[in-house]
Write a protein that holds these residues in place. Structure first.
Motif, PDB file in Angstrom:
ATOM      1  N   ALA A 122       0.852  -1.186   0.000  1.00 34.70           N
ATOM      2  CA  ALA A 122       0.000   0.000   0.000  1.00 34.70           C
ATOM      3  C   ALA A 122       0.885   1.231   0.000  1.00 34.70           C
ATOM      4  CB  ALA A 122      -0.930   0.018   1.217  1.00 34.70           C
ATOM      5  N   ALA A 123       0.455   2.261  -0.714  1.00 38.47           N
ATOM      6  CA  ALA A 123       1.248   3.490  -0.788  1.00 38.47           C
ATOM      7  C   ALA A 123       0.356   4.666  -1.143  1.00 38.47           C
ATOM      8  CB  ALA A 123       2.365   3.360  -1.821  1.00 38.47           C
ATOM      9  N   ALA A 124       0.784   5.845  -0.719  1.00 40.21           N
ATOM     10  CA  ALA A 124       0.168   7.077  -1.193  1.00 40.21           C
ATOM     11  C   ALA A 124       0.662   7.317  -2.616  1.00 40.21           C
ATOM     12  CB  ALA A 124       0.558   8.240  -0.290  1.00 40.21           C
ATOM     13  N   SER A 175       8.275   9.957 -10.348  1.00 41.98           N
ATOM     14  CA  SER A 175       7.675  11.219  -9.941  1.00 41.98           C
ATOM     15  C   SER A 175       8.044  11.572  -8.503  1.00 41.98           C
ATOM     16  CB  SER A 175       6.148  11.147 -10.053  1.00 41.98           C
ATOM     17  OG  SER A 175       5.747  10.801 -11.351  1.00 41.98           O
ATOM     18  N   VAL A 176       7.927  12.845  -8.180  1.00 45.30           N
ATOM     19  CA  VAL A 176       8.089  13.306  -6.814  1.00 45.30           C
ATOM     20  C   VAL A 176       6.743  13.154  -6.114  1.00 45.30           C
ATOM     21  CG1 VAL A 176       8.669  15.257  -5.337  1.00 45.30           C
ATOM     22  CG2 VAL A 176       9.856  14.953  -7.523  1.00 45.30           C
ATOM     23  N   VAL A 177       6.642  12.197  -5.213  1.00 47.92           N
ATOM     24  CA  VAL A 177       5.369  11.941  -4.530  1.00 47.92           C
ATOM     25  C   VAL A 177       5.347  12.779  -3.258  1.00 47.92           C
ATOM     26  CG1 VAL A 177       3.807  10.185  -3.623  1.00 47.92           C
ATOM     27  CG2 VAL A 177       5.358   9.621  -5.502  1.00 47.92           C
ATOM     28  N   GLU A 178       4.896  14.009  -3.412  1.00 47.16           N
ATOM     29  CA  GLU A 178       4.861  14.943  -2.292  1.00 47.16           C
ATOM     30  C   GLU A 178       3.538  15.698  -2.287  1.00 47.16           C
ATOM     31  OE1 GLU A 178       8.162  17.567  -2.541  1.00 47.16           O
ATOM     32  OE2 GLU A 178       9.669  16.016  -2.155  1.00 47.16           O
ATOM     33  N   ILE A 187      -1.377   7.185 -12.426  1.00 49.18           N
ATOM     34  CA  ILE A 187      -1.237   6.879 -11.007  1.00 49.18           C
ATOM     35  C   ILE A 187       0.251   6.682 -10.772  1.00 49.18           C
ATOM     36  CG2 ILE A 187      -1.802   5.248  -9.169  1.00 49.18           C
ATOM     37  CD1 ILE A 187      -4.237   4.519 -11.174  1.00 49.18           C
ATOM     38  N   SER A 188       0.845   7.594 -10.049  1.00 52.38           N
ATOM     39  CA  SER A 188       2.298   7.583  -9.885  1.00 52.38           C
ATOM     40  C   SER A 188       2.664   7.389  -8.424  1.00 52.38           C
ATOM     41  CB  SER A 188       2.894   8.898 -10.397  1.00 52.38           C
ATOM     42  OG  SER A 188       4.296   8.869 -10.332  1.00 52.38           O
ATOM     43  N   GLY A 189       3.545   6.410  -8.158  1.00 50.29           N
ATOM     44  CA  GLY A 189       3.945   6.103  -6.799  1.00 50.29           C
ATOM     45  C   GLY A 189       5.449   6.146  -6.629  1.00 50.29           C
ATOM     46  N   PRO A 190       5.928   5.948  -5.402  1.00 48.09           N
ATOM     47  CA  PRO A 190       7.370   5.922  -5.151  1.00 48.09           C
ATOM     48  C   PRO A 190       8.050   4.838  -5.988  1.00 48.09           C
ATOM     49  CG  PRO A 190       6.127   6.018  -3.090  1.00 48.09           C
ATOM     50  CD  PRO A 190       5.139   5.750  -4.169  1.00 48.09           C
ATOM     51  N   ASP A 191       9.228   5.136  -6.493  1.00 45.04           N
ATOM     52  CA  ASP A 191       9.936   4.207  -7.376  1.00 45.04           C
ATOM     53  C   ASP A 191      10.103   2.822  -6.752  1.00 45.04           C
ATOM     54  OD1 ASP A 191      10.125   6.171  -9.260  1.00 45.04           O
ATOM     55  OD2 ASP A 191      12.278   6.499  -9.040  1.00 45.04           O
ATOM     56  N   ALA A 192      10.534   2.774  -5.494  1.00 41.61           N
ATOM     57  CA  ALA A 192      10.794   1.477  -4.852  1.00 41.61           C
ATOM     58  C   ALA A 192       9.521   0.647  -4.760  1.00 41.61           C
ATOM     59  CB  ALA A 192      11.399   1.697  -3.462  1.00 41.61           C
ATOM     60  N   PHE A 193       8.401   1.299  -4.550  1.00 38.21           N
ATOM     61  CA  PHE A 193       7.111   0.607  -4.443  1.00 38.21           C
ATOM     62  C   PHE A 193       6.632   0.134  -5.814  1.00 38.21           C
ATOM     63  CE2 PHE A 193       2.390   0.990  -4.438  1.00 38.21           C
ATOM     64  CZ  PHE A 193       2.097  -0.005  -3.521  1.00 38.21           C
ATOM     65  N   VAL A 194       6.646   1.026  -6.797  1.00 42.23           N
ATOM     66  CA  VAL A 194       6.155   0.675  -8.128  1.00 42.23           C
ATOM     67  C   VAL A 194       7.028  -0.406  -8.762  1.00 42.23           C
ATOM     68  CG1 VAL A 194       5.646   1.549 -10.439  1.00 42.23           C
ATOM     69  CG2 VAL A 194       5.141   2.946  -8.443  1.00 42.23           C
ATOM     70  N   SER A 195       8.325  -0.381  -8.488  1.00 45.81           N
ATOM     71  CA  SER A 195       9.202  -1.404  -9.060  1.00 45.81           C
ATOM     72  C   SER A 195       8.869  -2.788  -8.516  1.00 45.81           C
ATOM     73  CB  SER A 195      10.671  -1.064  -8.781  1.00 45.81           C
ATOM     74  OG  SER A 195      10.963  -1.103  -7.393  1.00 45.81           O
ATOM     75  N   LYS A 196       8.420  -2.873  -7.270  1.00 49.25           N
ATOM     76  CA  LYS A 196       8.001  -4.160  -6.704  1.00 49.25           C
ATOM     77  C   LYS A 196       6.743  -4.677  -7.400  1.00 49.25           C
ATOM     78  CE  LYS A 196       9.982  -4.147  -2.037  1.00 49.25           C
ATOM     79  NZ  LYS A 196      10.542  -5.516  -2.148  1.00 49.25           N
ATOM     80  N   ILE A 197       5.799  -3.772  -7.664  1.00 44.33           N
ATOM     81  CA  ILE A 197       4.596  -4.177  -8.390  1.00 44.33           C
ATOM     82  C   ILE A 197       4.971  -4.648  -9.790  1.00 44.33           C
ATOM     83  CG2 ILE A 197       2.365  -3.432  -9.289  1.00 44.33           C
ATOM     84  CD1 ILE A 197       2.303  -1.305  -7.105  1.00 44.33           C
TER      85      ILE A 197
END
Length: 222
Positions: A122-124, A175-178, A187-197
């Protein structure tokens, strides 16, 4: 309400919103333990009626298919409090194999990842604006592209892209998720999170995008 738009990498906009909504004002998105705005609840499609056969002709009810529990929520990650922008969670230890389904709540600005009904991530995330909205509905992943750039927005980097529509809406990183940032509909998330998906997702896996709907333990995801 006045706003200033500045386009950045990954097709992302930095929006100075002044007194924006609660999520943008606090830099966090809502989430509760079981029934929460972080996940989307969808109404299951109606089951098709069984064709009449010898059993029906004899006055017997047709056999009932076993329920597919792969898309029933069996676990929600124990995350305390709202998820802040830039924050993400992942725990797939001991989770059995199963189909991957993602849910995105546009009000909560949270993406959740379910594997066989177990929430593993899960992520913002960043979502679109009124001018460039993120579409609602259930979308299959059409195709993936590890090193992608946006030709529409000056070759902005969109790594780990998983495309949901033919006109370019995707889940991606880069993207800068701020707080105060938005996307052009992706739908753009933190790189480390999206790479896992990206590492486990495949074409055909479904992404359910809703606004303000929730699911809890025992509910159907799709």
């Amino acid at each position: 309400m006045d706003s200033i738009l500045k386009w950045l990498g990954g097709g992302v906009a930095a929006v100075l919103l002044g007194l924006g909504g609660a999520a943008l004002a606090t830099g966090a998105v809502g989430r509760s333990a079981t029934d929460r705005s972080a996940s989307a609840k969808v109404v299951p499609a109606a089951k098709s009626k069984a064709a009449a056969g010898p059993a029906a002709e004899a006055g017997k009810a047709p056999p009932t298919a076993a329920a597919d529990t792969r898309f029933t929520v069996k676990r929600i990650l124990p995350i305390d409090g709202p998820i802040k922008y830039g924050e993400w969670h992942w725990d797939d230890k001991g989770v059995p194999d199963g189909p991957l389904v993602m849910t995105v709540d546009l009000d909560a600005r949270v993406l959740s990842v379910f594997k066989g009904g177990y929430e593993i991530g899960a992520a913002a995330v960043l979502i679109g604006t009124d001018e460039y909205p993120t579409p609602l509905g259930t979308f299959p992943i059409l195709f993936k592209q590890r090193h992608n750039v946006s030709e529409k927005y000056d070759n902005a980097p969109m790594p780990w892209s998983m495309f949901l529509t033919r006109d370019g809406v995707a889940i991606h990183g880069g993207s800068v998720v701020e707080n105060g940032y938005a996307s052009h509909g992706c739908i753009s998330g933190p790189d480390a999170f999206v790479s896992k998906i990206f590492a486990i997702a495949k074409p055909g896996d479904r992404v359910v995008i809703t606004r303000g709907e929730t699911i809890g333990m025992g509910d159907k995801i799709v």
